[in-house]
Design a protein around this motif. Sequence first.
Motif, PDB file in Angstrom:
ATOM      1  N   THR A 193      45.682  64.790  48.097  1.00 44.34           N
ATOM      2  CA  THR A 193      44.852  63.756  47.496  1.00 44.34           C
ATOM      3  C   THR A 193      45.636  62.462  47.339  1.00 44.34           C
ATOM      4  O   THR A 193      45.150  61.373  47.680  1.00 44.34           O
ATOM      5  CB  THR A 193      44.320  64.224  46.136  1.00 44.34           C
ATOM      6  N   ALA A 194      46.852  62.550  46.828  1.00 45.16           N
ATOM      7  CA  ALA A 194      47.677  61.363  46.632  1.00 45.16           C
ATOM      8  C   ALA A 194      48.010  60.698  47.969  1.00 45.16           C
ATOM      9  O   ALA A 194      47.963  59.461  48.088  1.00 45.16           O
ATOM     10  CB  ALA A 194      48.957  61.735  45.897  1.00 45.16           C
ATOM     11  N   GLU A 195      48.348  61.496  48.972  1.00 44.50           N
ATOM     12  CA  GLU A 195      48.671  60.957  50.297  1.00 44.50           C
ATOM     13  C   GLU A 195      47.457  60.307  50.933  1.00 44.50           C
ATOM     14  O   GLU A 195      47.524  59.203  51.481  1.00 44.50           O
ATOM     15  CB  GLU A 195      49.206  62.087  51.184  1.00 44.50           C
ATOM     16  N   ASN A 196      46.326  60.970  50.874  1.00 44.62           N
ATOM     17  CA  ASN A 196      45.106  60.516  51.518  1.00 44.62           C
ATOM     18  C   ASN A 196      44.615  59.188  50.944  1.00 44.62           C
ATOM     19  O   ASN A 196      44.095  58.338  51.673  1.00 44.62           O
ATOM     20  CB  ASN A 196      44.035  61.606  51.367  1.00 44.62           C
ATOM     21  N   ASP A 197      44.787  58.996  49.642  1.00 40.59           N
ATOM     22  CA  ASP A 197      44.240  57.811  48.982  1.00 40.59           C
ATOM     23  C   ASP A 197      44.832  56.514  49.506  1.00 40.59           C
ATOM     24  O   ASP A 197      44.171  55.468  49.468  1.00 40.59           O
ATOM     25  CB  ASP A 197      44.451  57.896  47.465  1.00 40.59           C
ATOM     26  N   GLY A 198      46.074  56.542  49.983  1.00 43.42           N
ATOM     27  CA  GLY A 198      46.690  55.291  50.398  1.00 43.42           C
ATOM     28  C   GLY A 198      47.252  55.271  51.798  1.00 43.42           C
ATOM     29  O   GLY A 198      47.902  54.292  52.190  1.00 43.42           O
ATOM     30  N   SER A 199      46.999  56.289  52.594  1.00 41.17           N
ATOM     31  CA  SER A 199      47.658  56.398  53.900  1.00 41.17           C
ATOM     32  C   SER A 199      47.025  55.477  54.936  1.00 41.17           C
ATOM     33  O   SER A 199      45.855  55.087  54.839  1.00 41.17           O
ATOM     34  CB  SER A 199      47.600  57.843  54.405  1.00 41.17           C
ATOM     35  N   LEU A 200      47.807  55.158  55.966  1.00 38.69           N
ATOM     36  CA  LEU A 200      47.290  54.376  57.085  1.00 38.69           C
ATOM     37  C   LEU A 200      46.106  55.066  57.729  1.00 38.69           C
ATOM     38  O   LEU A 200      45.043  54.461  57.933  1.00 38.69           O
ATOM     39  CB  LEU A 200      48.404  54.158  58.116  1.00 38.69           C
ATOM     40  N   MET A 201      46.264  56.341  58.072  1.00 38.35           N
ATOM     41  CA  MET A 201      45.248  57.029  58.853  1.00 38.35           C
ATOM     42  C   MET A 201      43.944  57.225  58.102  1.00 38.35           C
ATOM     43  O   MET A 201      42.855  57.198  58.699  1.00 38.35           O
ATOM     44  CB  MET A 201      45.783  58.382  59.329  1.00 38.35           C
ATOM     45  N   SER A 246      37.256  73.961  49.600  1.00 38.03           N
ATOM     46  CA  SER A 246      38.409  74.081  48.709  1.00 38.03           C
ATOM     47  C   SER A 246      38.027  73.750  47.268  1.00 38.03           C
ATOM     48  O   SER A 246      37.720  72.594  46.945  1.00 38.03           O
ATOM     49  CB  SER A 246      39.527  73.142  49.171  1.00 38.03           C
ATOM     50  N   ALA A 247      38.067  74.751  46.404  1.00 38.00           N
ATOM     51  CA  ALA A 247      37.804  74.506  44.978  1.00 38.00           C
ATOM     52  C   ALA A 247      38.857  73.579  44.389  1.00 38.00           C
ATOM     53  O   ALA A 247      38.560  72.767  43.513  1.00 38.00           O
ATOM     54  CB  ALA A 247      37.779  75.832  44.230  1.00 38.00           C
ATOM     55  N   GLY A 248      40.096  73.683  44.878  1.00 35.32           N
ATOM     56  CA  GLY A 248      41.154  72.813  44.384  1.00 35.32           C
ATOM     57  C   GLY A 248      40.898  71.359  44.699  1.00 35.32           C
ATOM     58  O   GLY A 248      41.122  70.480  43.853  1.00 35.32           O
ATOM     59  N   MET A 249      40.436  71.064  45.902  1.00 31.41           N
ATOM     60  CA  MET A 249      40.110  69.684  46.252  1.00 31.41           C
ATOM     61  C   MET A 249      38.931  69.174  45.435  1.00 31.41           C
ATOM     62  O   MET A 249      38.900  68.010  45.012  1.00 31.41           O
ATOM     63  CB  MET A 249      39.802  69.592  47.743  1.00 31.41           C
ATOM     64  N   LEU A 250      37.956  70.040  45.170  1.00 29.23           N
ATOM     65  CA  LEU A 250      36.793  69.612  44.393  1.00 29.23           C
ATOM     66  C   LEU A 250      37.156  69.312  42.943  1.00 29.23           C
ATOM     67  O   LEU A 250      36.486  68.506  42.289  1.00 29.23           O
ATOM     68  CB  LEU A 250      35.691  70.659  44.465  1.00 29.23           C
ATOM     69  N   GLU A 251      38.214  69.934  42.417  1.00 30.39           N
ATOM     70  CA  GLU A 251      38.675  69.574  41.078  1.00 30.39           C
ATOM     71  C   GLU A 251      39.079  68.110  41.038  1.00 30.39           C
ATOM     72  O   GLU A 251      38.783  67.377  40.075  1.00 30.39           O
ATOM     73  CB  GLU A 251      39.850  70.456  40.662  1.00 30.39           C
ATOM     74  N   HIS A 252      39.764  67.651  42.074  1.00 31.32           N
ATOM     75  CA  HIS A 252      40.155  66.248  42.142  1.00 31.32           C
ATOM     76  C   HIS A 252      38.936  65.354  42.372  1.00 31.32           C
ATOM     77  O   HIS A 252      38.876  64.232  41.858  1.00 31.32           O
ATOM     78  CB  HIS A 252      41.190  66.054  43.249  1.00 31.32           C
ATOM     79  N   ALA A 253      37.957  65.845  43.124  1.00 33.73           N
ATOM     80  CA  ALA A 253      36.734  65.075  43.330  1.00 33.73           C
ATOM     81  C   ALA A 253      35.978  64.897  42.013  1.00 33.73           C
ATOM     82  O   ALA A 253      35.471  63.801  41.723  1.00 33.73           O
ATOM     83  CB  ALA A 253      35.846  65.770  44.358  1.00 33.73           C
ATOM     84  N   ARG A 254      35.924  65.938  41.205  1.00 33.96           N
ATOM     85  CA  ARG A 254      35.225  65.831  39.928  1.00 33.96           C
ATOM     86  C   ARG A 254      35.939  64.862  38.995  1.00 33.96           C
ATOM     87  O   ARG A 254      35.302  64.102  38.247  1.00 33.96           O
ATOM     88  CB  ARG A 254      35.102  67.209  39.271  1.00 33.96           C
ATOM     89  N   ALA A 255      37.273  64.858  39.030  1.00 36.68           N
ATOM     90  CA  ALA A 255      38.024  63.912  38.207  1.00 36.68           C
ATOM     91  C   ALA A 255      37.758  62.480  38.658  1.00 36.68           C
ATOM     92  O   ALA A 255      37.721  61.557  37.839  1.00 36.68           O
ATOM     93  CB  ALA A 255      39.520  64.226  38.296  1.00 36.68           C
ATOM     94  N   ARG A 256      37.561  62.281  39.946  1.00 40.92           N
ATOM     95  CA  ARG A 256      37.312  60.947  40.485  1.00 40.92           C
ATOM     96  C   ARG A 256      35.873  60.488  40.251  1.00 40.92           C
ATOM     97  O   ARG A 256      35.624  59.329  39.913  1.00 40.92           O
ATOM     98  CB  ARG A 256      37.597  60.944  41.993  1.00 40.92           C
ATOM     99  N   LEU A 257      34.926  61.410  40.451  1.00 41.20           N
ATOM    100  CA  LEU A 257      33.516  61.034  40.522  1.00 41.20           C
ATOM    101  C   LEU A 257      32.730  61.342  39.259  1.00 41.20           C
ATOM    102  O   LEU A 257      31.622  60.833  39.082  1.00 41.20           O
ATOM    103  CB  LEU A 257      32.864  61.756  41.704  1.00 41.20           C
ATOM    104  N   GLY A 258      33.262  62.184  38.378  1.00 41.18           N
ATOM    105  CA  GLY A 258      32.534  62.557  37.184  1.00 41.18           C
ATOM    106  C   GLY A 258      31.260  63.303  37.522  1.00 41.18           C
ATOM    107  O   GLY A 258      31.209  64.113  38.443  1.00 41.18           O
TER     108      GLY A 258
END
Length: 236
Positions: A13-21, A69-81
Motif C-alpha cells: 500500500t505504501a509503495e503503490n501510493d507514490g510509485s512511478l508505475m 485480499s482481506a489485508g488489502m481491504l483493511e487498508h481500503a476501509r481505512a482510506r475510504l471509510g
Amino acid sequence: MTGAYDPIAAGYTAENDGSLMNAYYERPAMLSLAGDVAGRHILDAGCGAGPLSALLLERGAVVTGIDSSAGMLEHARARLGSSVDLRVVDLADPLPFADDSFDDVVASLVLHYLEDWGPTLAEFRRVLRPGGRLLVSVEHPFAISLMRREAGERVSYFATSLRTEKWEMGGGTAELRFWDRPLHAMTDAFTAAGFRVAVISEPDSAPGAREKFPEDFAGFSGTRFLGFLFFVLNVD
C-alpha cells in the motif's frame, strides 16, 4: 490468489501510493480513459487498498470495491471509510451482484493473476448494464516477454505461461503467480465474452514523472515506456 497479498499489504500500500508505475502511470491512465464518471456506478474489481476507488469517488462516481485480499481491504476501509461498499471476493468465483448492476467495471492490474479469463469476463459482462464499459490494465505482454528473455528464460511470447515472483515489502513476503499471455489471446478473450474493443492504449506517463523519478528515465529520450497495456471495452 485469495489472500496472496495479505503478508505484504502494508508495504505494498505504501509503495503503490507514490510509485512511478502506479501513481504516475497506471492510475492517471485509467482515469483519463474513464473520463467523466460523475453519477456512474462503478465496480472496482481488484481494488486493493483503494487508491483508484478514492479518485473515482472524488470525481463523483458511486463505487463498489472487491478484492481477494482481506489485508488489502483493511487498508481500503481505512482510506475510504463507509463511502464504498467493500467485499472480499475472488475474481475466479461468481460475483455477488445482480445482473446489470454497474455502468462501468474497472479491472486495474488484476486479470494477469488469472489463468482463465473466460468466467471472470463473463461475470463482468453480466453485471454491466447495456452501454456499459470494462476498463482494463494489464502488464504489457511485449515488456514481460522481453524481461523474461533477458533473464535467460526460454519462453514463447505466443504461449500462455505461468510466472512466479517473490515480493518482499514492509517486512512481509508474498509469492505471487502471474499468467502471461500474448495480445491476441487478450483480445480474443474480450470478444468471446461479448465485449467490443474500443481502445487499446499505451499511454504516456503523467506530467512531472520524469522530474520526480529521474533515475527511472535514465536512457529514455522522452516520457514514454512499455509498462502496462490498457483497454476500453464496450457492451453494445
